[in-house]
Design a protein around this motif. Structure first.
Motif, PDB file in Angstrom:
ATOM      1  N   CYS A   1      36.243  45.136  32.938  1.00 54.88           N
ATOM      2  CA  CYS A   1      37.298  44.201  33.325  1.00 54.88           C
ATOM      3  C   CYS A   1      38.308  44.900  34.239  1.00 54.88           C
ATOM      4  O   CYS A   1      38.783  44.318  35.224  1.00 54.88           O
ATOM      5  N   THR A   2      38.630  46.150  33.926  1.00 51.80           N
ATOM      6  CA  THR A   2      39.530  46.919  34.785  1.00 51.80           C
ATOM      7  C   THR A   2      38.916  47.119  36.161  1.00 51.80           C
ATOM      8  O   THR A   2      39.580  46.940  37.187  1.00 51.80           O
ATOM      9  N   ARG A   3      37.650  47.459  36.208  1.00 50.32           N
ATOM     10  CA  ARG A   3      36.967  47.701  37.483  1.00 50.32           C
ATOM     11  C   ARG A   3      36.985  46.452  38.366  1.00 50.32           C
ATOM     12  O   ARG A   3      37.174  46.534  39.583  1.00 50.32           O
ATOM     13  N   TYR A   4      36.790  45.286  37.742  1.00 49.36           N
ATOM     14  CA  TYR A   4      36.688  44.046  38.519  1.00 49.36           C
ATOM     15  C   TYR A   4      38.009  43.271  38.589  1.00 49.36           C
ATOM     16  O   TYR A   4      38.041  42.147  39.079  1.00 49.36           O
ATOM     17  N   GLY A   5      39.084  43.869  38.081  1.00 49.46           N
ATOM     18  CA  GLY A   5      40.389  43.236  38.192  1.00 49.46           C
ATOM     19  C   GLY A   5      40.559  41.990  37.345  1.00 49.46           C
ATOM     20  O   GLY A   5      41.277  41.069  37.727  1.00 49.46           O
ATOM     21  N   ILE A   6      39.917  41.959  36.180  1.00 51.67           N
ATOM     22  CA  ILE A   6      40.002  40.803  35.281  1.00 51.67           C
ATOM     23  C   ILE A   6      41.095  41.060  34.248  1.00 51.67           C
ATOM     24  O   ILE A   6      41.068  42.079  33.547  1.00 51.67           O
ATOM     25  N   ASP A   7      42.050  40.173  34.161  1.00 53.13           N
ATOM     26  CA  ASP A   7      43.191  40.341  33.256  1.00 53.13           C
ATOM     27  C   ASP A   7      42.743  40.216  31.800  1.00 53.13           C
ATOM     28  O   ASP A   7      42.186  39.201  31.396  1.00 53.13           O
ATOM     29  N   ARG A   8      43.013  41.243  31.027  1.00 48.93           N
ATOM     30  CA  ARG A   8      42.690  41.209  29.602  1.00 48.93           C
ATOM     31  C   ARG A   8      43.931  41.534  28.767  1.00 48.93           C
ATOM     32  O   ARG A   8      43.821  41.972  27.622  1.00 48.93           O
ATOM     33  N   SER A   9      45.114  41.317  29.333  1.00 48.53           N
ATOM     34  CA  SER A   9      46.356  41.688  28.661  1.00 48.53           C
ATOM     35  C   SER A   9      46.556  40.914  27.360  1.00 48.53           C
ATOM     36  O   SER A   9      47.281  41.359  26.475  1.00 48.53           O
ATOM     37  N   HIS A  10      45.934  39.735  27.240  1.00 46.74           N
ATOM     38  CA  HIS A  10      46.079  38.925  26.038  1.00 46.74           C
ATOM     39  C   HIS A  10      45.090  39.319  24.951  1.00 46.74           C
ATOM     40  O   HIS A  10      45.071  38.722  23.888  1.00 46.74           O
ATOM     41  N   ARG A  11      44.273  40.331  25.210  1.00 44.88           N
ATOM     42  CA  ARG A  11      43.256  40.747  24.247  1.00 44.88           C
ATOM     43  C   ARG A  11      43.819  41.877  23.390  1.00 44.88           C
ATOM     44  O   ARG A  11      43.739  43.047  23.739  1.00 44.88           O
ATOM     45  N   VAL A  12      44.355  41.515  22.224  1.00 46.28           N
ATOM     46  CA  VAL A  12      44.894  42.513  21.300  1.00 46.28           C
ATOM     47  C   VAL A  12      43.788  43.037  20.394  1.00 46.28           C
ATOM     48  O   VAL A  12      43.647  44.234  20.195  1.00 46.28           O
ATOM     49  N   LYS A  13      43.006  42.135  19.810  1.00 41.67           N
ATOM     50  CA  LYS A  13      41.838  42.487  19.008  1.00 41.67           C
ATOM     51  C   LYS A  13      40.621  41.778  19.582  1.00 41.67           C
ATOM     52  O   LYS A  13      40.733  40.858  20.399  1.00 41.67           O
ATOM     53  N   HIS A  14      39.445  42.215  19.140  1.00 42.01           N
ATOM     54  CA  HIS A  14      38.218  41.544  19.541  1.00 42.01           C
ATOM     55  C   HIS A  14      38.205  40.141  18.942  1.00 42.01           C
ATOM     56  O   HIS A  14      38.662  39.919  17.821  1.00 42.01           O
ATOM     57  N   GLY A  15      37.685  39.205  19.694  1.00 43.55           N
ATOM     58  CA  GLY A  15      37.485  37.841  19.228  1.00 43.55           C
ATOM     59  C   GLY A  15      36.310  37.271  19.984  1.00 43.55           C
ATOM     60  O   GLY A  15      36.212  37.451  21.199  1.00 43.55           O
ATOM     61  N   ALA A  16      35.403  36.568  19.308  1.00 45.18           N
ATOM     62  CA  ALA A  16      34.155  36.160  19.944  1.00 45.18           C
ATOM     63  C   ALA A  16      34.381  35.237  21.139  1.00 45.18           C
ATOM     64  O   ALA A  16      33.796  35.440  22.209  1.00 45.18           O
ATOM     65  N   LEU A  17      35.226  34.225  20.990  1.00 40.32           N
ATOM     66  CA  LEU A  17      35.430  33.293  22.101  1.00 40.32           C
ATOM     67  C   LEU A  17      36.219  33.946  23.231  1.00 40.32           C
ATOM     68  O   LEU A  17      35.897  33.777  24.409  1.00 40.32           O
ATOM     69  N   LEU A  18      37.252  34.717  22.890  1.00 36.63           N
ATOM     70  CA  LEU A  18      38.035  35.416  23.915  1.00 36.63           C
ATOM     71  C   LEU A  18      37.154  36.390  24.679  1.00 36.63           C
ATOM     72  O   LEU A  18      37.199  36.450  25.919  1.00 36.63           O
ATOM     73  N   ASP A  19      36.346  37.172  23.967  1.00 37.72           N
ATOM     74  CA  ASP A  19      35.476  38.137  24.641  1.00 37.72           C
ATOM     75  C   ASP A  19      34.419  37.426  25.482  1.00 37.72           C
ATOM     76  O   ASP A  19      34.024  37.923  26.547  1.00 37.72           O
ATOM     77  N   ALA A  20      33.932  36.267  25.013  1.00 38.46           N
ATOM     78  CA  ALA A  20      32.972  35.504  25.805  1.00 38.46           C
ATOM     79  C   ALA A  20      33.617  35.001  27.092  1.00 38.46           C
ATOM     80  O   ALA A  20      32.984  34.983  28.155  1.00 38.46           O
ATOM     81  N   GLU A  21      34.886  34.604  27.028  1.00 34.89           N
ATOM     82  CA  GLU A  21      35.594  34.155  28.224  1.00 34.89           C
ATOM     83  C   GLU A  21      35.752  35.302  29.226  1.00 34.89           C
ATOM     84  O   GLU A  21      35.532  35.131  30.432  1.00 34.89           O
ATOM     85  N   LEU A  22      36.134  36.476  28.732  1.00 38.94           N
ATOM     86  CA  LEU A  22      36.248  37.636  29.614  1.00 38.94           C
ATOM     87  C   LEU A  22      34.892  37.985  30.214  1.00 38.94           C
ATOM     88  O   LEU A  22      34.784  38.297  31.405  1.00 38.94           O
ATOM     89  N   LEU A  23      33.858  37.923  29.373  1.00 37.92           N
ATOM     90  CA  LEU A  23      32.520  38.257  29.850  1.00 37.92           C
ATOM     91  C   LEU A  23      32.034  37.246  30.883  1.00 37.92           C
ATOM     92  O   LEU A  23      31.332  37.618  31.828  1.00 37.92           O
ATOM     93  N   ALA A  24      32.401  35.982  30.719  1.00 40.67           N
ATOM     94  CA  ALA A  24      32.024  34.976  31.716  1.00 40.67           C
ATOM     95  C   ALA A  24      32.605  35.333  33.079  1.00 40.67           C
ATOM     96  O   ALA A  24      31.909  35.285  34.105  1.00 40.67           O
ATOM     97  N   HIS A  25      33.892  35.705  33.096  1.00 32.17           N
ATOM     98  CA  HIS A  25      34.519  36.113  34.354  1.00 32.17           C
ATOM     99  C   HIS A  25      33.829  37.348  34.925  1.00 32.17           C
ATOM    100  O   HIS A  25      33.581  37.444  36.137  1.00 32.17           O
TER     101      HIS A  25
END
Length: 233
Positions: free
Chosen positions: A137-161
């Motif tokens: 996410c850092t390499r591709y400039g994807i904002d993950r500032s709202h990711r405090v802990k792992h979460g399946a739907l949140l991580d899937a959203e980041l992975l989609a991006h």
């Protein structure tokens, strides 16, 4: 093309030693674009939650105790997945847990031929680099500032991006390839060859300054009071 990005959270690392699936989050993509359709569920693992696992995803057994069993939501999950390719980060891990839960419920396993692993993709694209979801996410400039802990739907959203960026970026879903194909099919001498099918043809317009334009410009410059560029002469 329809694809499903998904992620799971579990009680540990190995379903063969009794670890269970406790959360799954799925994101639907069509032609590399998010449709807004998702599937998300928590599951009662029917066992304790190791402290190390809870520290990662924050899901306590108290929170999960009143959630449905995986078997109770199989039909919903399978309907959402359909026959689409399934993309996950370290996909063997996620497939292993989903298939273990399916086997426990007496259902057929997911076909591993449907699996696409973004870790394997990253290793080919960026050999020798870090391939964690955070690092990519850092390499591709994807904002993950709202990711405090792992979460399946949140991580899937980041992975989609991330998956969209790793497979060519969002222009993949804008129809550029089809427009190019349509243009290539047109005669090179026809107006259609130089434009998309849905754009009206316009005759080329002259863009060079006329003699009158040049004369007006010279008069304008001559009337300037101490132009700055003369200071350098």
């Amino acid at each position: 093309m329809r694809e499903i990005i998904f992620d799971t959270e579990t009680t540990g690392f190995d379903p063969k030693t009794g670890d269970r699936l406790v959360e799954i989050g799925c994101i639907e993509l069509v032609d590399r674009r998010e449709t807004g359709q998702t599937f998300h569920a928590y599951f009662n693992p029917e066992r304790d939650m190791p402290a190390a696992a809870e520290a990662v995803h924050g899901l306590s057994i108290q929170f999960l105790s009143d959630k449905p069993l995986f078997a109770e939501r199989i039909d919903e999950l399978m309907a959402f997945l359909g026959d689409a390719p399934l993309i996950a980060h370290n996909a063997v891990f996620d497939f292993g847990f989903v298939n273990a839960e399916l086997a426990r419920a007496g259902r057929p396993a997911l076909d591993m031929a449907r699996m696409c692993c973004t870790v394997q993709m990253a290793r080919k694209l960026h050999p020798g680099a870090k391939h964690s979801l955070d690092a990519l996410c850092t390499r591709y400039g994807i904002d993950r500032s709202h990711r405090v802990k792992h979460g399946a739907l949140l991580d899937a959203e980041l992975l989609a991006h991330l998956y969209i960026e790793m497979t060519g970026g969002r222009q993949i879903g804008l129809g550029l390839a089809s427009s190019a194909a349509g243009s290539a099919a047109a005669s090179p001498s026809s107006p259609m060859a130089a434009r998309g099918h849905d754009r009206p043809f316009r005759e080329p317009r002259p863009h060079m300054a006329s003699a009158a334009d040049l004369a007006r410009h010279a008069a304008f410059v001559a009337g300037l009071n101490q132009p700055l560029w003369l200071d350098t002469v």
